[in-house]
Design a protein around this motif. Structure first.
Motif: not given
Lengths: 128, 163
Positions: A29, A115, A117-119, A121-122, B1-2, B140, B143-145, B147
């Motif tokens: 992140g 994932t 960090a992306a979660t 951020k969303k 994101m990096n 993974s 895959s993206e969980l 929110p």
């Protein structure tokens, strides 16, 4: 409050989870992360760190996540900060209770380090 | 994101290995806590809630870490154990020889799963360099969980319901 998410204050009592989350949030992140091992420690340290976001475990000894958030809300430094809970308790009524406690979102444990960090951020962006 | 580099993946793998190596000590602690439970659970003594609290804390810690480190089966066993101890903490009337036996049975199941996870030498994911375990990708990338998406833990049957 910062317009972009840069500084995350994470309250988590489990050292394993602390280590993985710190790595995920900093390396992926690009966030600056401060971790408190208990709700009590969070109250003592949050003002000095000046976070953009609070990330809280729910089940902790002493002050649990919701109690910690309530106590943090009483501090000027954290009164308006967005908060996210991260917990294994993600049945619908539990998520409802946590969002009613003032969180902008709830992230399920176990989380995917790739994932996380992306979660976050969303959720941060969706709060507006 | 990096985009996570190989160093990041290596650090995650190192944390996972550290956790894997800690499993025997974690199980030994859990075993001591289980052994501390009364042999006959017909009465609720003052020691029982403390013992159950210790068990629940151990199981909670194990469940969270195992799942995050890509050992979902172990995480699930630990979560089931945690749920039962939580039920016994909040419902003292459910503390009886049957539920005590069930708790010990769950502990055996957890021990077996942990033994497999601790001994496993998972293959390496050629795409990310991450280790694989339990047939699942440890870390993974794709895959993206969503929110707030609940993890599909199985709901434990009520101990009062005949199986």
């Amino acid at each position: 409050m910062s317009p972009t998410l840069q500084r995350i204050f994470y309250v988590e009592d489990e050292p394993d989870i602390q280590a993985v989350a710190r790595l995920a949030l900093e390396a992926v992140g690009g966030f600056t992360v401060e971790i408190a091992g208990s709700g009590e420690a969070a109250l003592a340290r949050v003002a000095a760190f000046q976070p953009d976001l609070l990330l809280l475990d729910v089940m902790m000894p002493g002050l649990d996540g919701p109690a910690t958030l309530r106590a943090l809300r009483a501090l000027p430094a954290a009164a308006q900060l967005p908060a996210i809970f991260i917990t294994a308790r993600v049945q619908s009524h539990e998520v409802t209770e946590l969002t009613a406690a003032g969180a902008i979102g709830v992230i399920a444990k176990p989380f995917d380090p790739m994932t996380l960090a992306a979660t976050i951020k969303k959720l941060w962006e969706a709060r507006r | 994101m990096n985009r996570p580099g190989t160093d990041y993946v290596a650090q995650l793998a190192a944390l996972r290995e550290e956790f894997r190596l800690s499993l025997p000590e974690r199980l030994a602690r859990l075993e001591r806590e289980v052994a501390a439970l009364p042999a006959e659970w017909n009465e609720v003594g003052p020691v029982t809630p403390n013992a159950l609290s210790g068990l629940r804390a151990c199981a909670h810690s194990l469940a969270g870490a195992a799942g995050t480190f890509g050992m979902p089966a172990l995480g699930q066993r630990a979560h089931e154990f945690e749920i039962l101890t939580q039920q016994l903490l909040t419902h003292p009337e459910r503390r009886n020889p049957d539920t005590l036996a069930r708790l010990r049975c769950l502990f055996e199941s957890l021990t077996c799963e942990a033994g497999g996870s601790a001994a496993a030498s998972p293959p390496r994911d050629t795409a990310t360099g991450a280790q694989l375990a339990d047939g699942q990708p440890v870390f993974s990338v794709d895959s993206e969980l969503p929110p707030g998406e609940p993890v599909p833990w199985p709901v434990l049957p009520n101990p009062e319901t005949p199986q």
